[in-house]
Motif scaffolding. Sequence first.
Motif, short mmCIF file in Angstrom:
data_model
loop_
_atom_site.label_atom_id
_atom_site.label_comp_id
_atom_site.label_asym_id
_atom_site.label_seq_id
_atom_site.Cartn_x
_atom_site.Cartn_y
_atom_site.Cartn_z
N UNK B 13 73.24 67.15 32.09
CA UNK B 13 72.13 66.49 31.42
C UNK B 13 72.20 66.79 29.92
N UNK B 14 71.74 65.86 29.11
CA UNK B 14 71.69 66.08 27.67
C UNK B 14 70.44 66.85 27.29
N UNK B 15 70.57 67.69 26.30
CA UNK B 15 69.42 68.46 25.82
C UNK B 15 68.28 67.51 25.46
N UNK B 16 67.07 67.89 25.89
CA UNK B 16 65.90 67.07 25.61
C UNK B 16 65.56 66.09 26.71
N UNK B 17 66.51 65.81 27.58
CA UNK B 17 66.26 64.91 28.71
C UNK B 17 65.67 65.67 29.89
N UNK B 18 64.99 64.97 30.77
CA UNK B 18 64.48 65.64 31.98
C UNK B 18 65.62 65.99 32.93
N UNK B 19 65.41 67.05 33.71
CA UNK B 19 66.42 67.44 34.68
C UNK B 19 65.80 67.58 36.06
N UNK B 75 62.56 69.91 45.19
CA UNK B 75 63.40 69.68 44.02
C UNK B 75 62.87 70.41 42.79
N UNK B 76 63.78 70.97 42.04
CA UNK B 76 63.44 71.68 40.80
C UNK B 76 63.49 70.70 39.63
N UNK B 77 62.50 70.79 38.75
CA UNK B 77 62.43 69.84 37.64
C UNK B 77 62.04 70.55 36.35
N UNK B 78 62.41 69.90 35.25
CA UNK B 78 61.97 70.35 33.93
C UNK B 78 61.90 69.12 33.04
N UNK B 79 60.82 68.92 32.32
CA UNK B 79 60.65 67.69 31.54
C UNK B 79 61.66 67.53 30.40
N UNK B 80 62.07 68.66 29.81
CA UNK B 80 62.96 68.59 28.65
C UNK B 80 63.95 69.75 28.72
N UNK B 81 65.20 69.45 28.96
CA UNK B 81 66.20 70.50 29.18
C UNK B 81 66.63 71.14 27.86
N UNK B 82 66.96 72.43 27.96
CA UNK B 82 67.49 73.18 26.84
C UNK B 82 68.93 73.60 27.16
N UNK B 83 69.74 73.76 26.12
CA UNK B 83 71.10 74.23 26.33
C UNK B 83 71.09 75.57 27.05
N UNK B 84 70.09 76.39 26.74
CA UNK B 84 70.00 77.72 27.34
C UNK B 84 69.63 77.68 28.82
N UNK B 85 69.27 76.50 29.34
CA UNK B 85 69.01 76.36 30.78
C UNK B 85 70.30 76.28 31.58
N UNK B 107 73.89 76.46 48.59
CA UNK B 107 75.22 76.72 48.04
C UNK B 107 75.21 76.85 46.52
N UNK B 108 74.11 76.49 45.91
CA UNK B 108 74.01 76.61 44.46
C UNK B 108 74.38 75.32 43.74
N UNK B 109 73.71 75.08 42.62
CA UNK B 109 74.00 73.92 41.76
C UNK B 109 74.18 74.42 40.34
N UNK B 110 75.29 74.08 39.75
CA UNK B 110 75.53 74.48 38.36
C UNK B 110 74.93 73.43 37.44
N UNK B 111 74.03 73.87 36.58
CA UNK B 111 73.40 72.98 35.60
C UNK B 111 74.09 73.15 34.26
N UNK B 112 74.55 72.05 33.71
CA UNK B 112 75.18 72.07 32.40
C UNK B 112 74.38 71.16 31.47
N UNK B 113 73.78 71.75 30.46
CA UNK B 113 73.00 71.00 29.48
C UNK B 113 73.83 70.92 28.20
N UNK B 114 74.17 69.72 27.82
CA UNK B 114 75.02 69.55 26.63
C UNK B 114 74.14 69.26 25.40
N UNK B 115 74.57 69.78 24.26
CA UNK B 115 73.75 69.62 23.04
C UNK B 115 73.63 68.16 22.63
#
Lengths: 114, 115
Positions: B13-19, B75-85, B107-115
């Motif tokens: 997900x891009x930074x600032x977008x919901x996840x 489901x886990x959510x966040x309105x605005x993603x941060x790179x540090x997430x 099994x785990x989900x890797x979250x990658x937030x791109x700047x």
Amino acid sequence: SAVISQKPSRDICQRGTSLTIQCQVDSQVTMMFWYRQQPGQSLTLIATANQGSEATYESGFVIDKFPISRPNLTFSTLTVSNMSPEDSSIYLCSAERQGKETQYFGPGTRLLVL
Amino acid sequence: AQSVAQPEDQVNVAEGNPLTVKCTYSVSGNPYLFWYVQYPNRGLQFLLKYITGDNLVKGSYGFEAEFNKSQTSFHLKKPSALVSDSALYFCAVRDSMDSSYKLIFGSGTRLLVRP
């Protein structure tokens, strides 16, 4: 929340040797657990550490390989015995207070067996 | 038997977008549901839990999750993603009728937030 520390944080060991991991909680807890997280994998419960009695092991884990002690309500140890490279994992302890319905985890011990 | 499924190995997900990080579960009784996050070379940190009550639960770092009984999802959510997430996220379940307090992890989900 509970503050949990583990020692050592990491170790490199030779096959055939044993390593004892310590877990210390900052206050008395009802339940303590030991998990294994193999590289790139999820967490698997090894056993429940029971205070004053023998640990309860999950299927696939045995006391001879993973002896556990819990002498009081704040401390537990896990020993990984007769190690092989397949034992290379992160070992995590967790703790829960009765009625709080939340397990808190220690930082983990990273074990590499050569 | 209890089980947890996290269908996505990785979420980008891009930074600032919901996840959204997905989780579905199966238990015999009523579920206790949890989300944990694991940063590189760190242990698991508790984010939030659902035990009973309001289906929408709020947790640490601006995360929230919605319990949906009919879809057996949490489901886990966040309105605005941060790179540090960016981290590894685990969903876990416990059966309220299970006196062993045993947690079953996905099994785990890797979250990658791109700047």
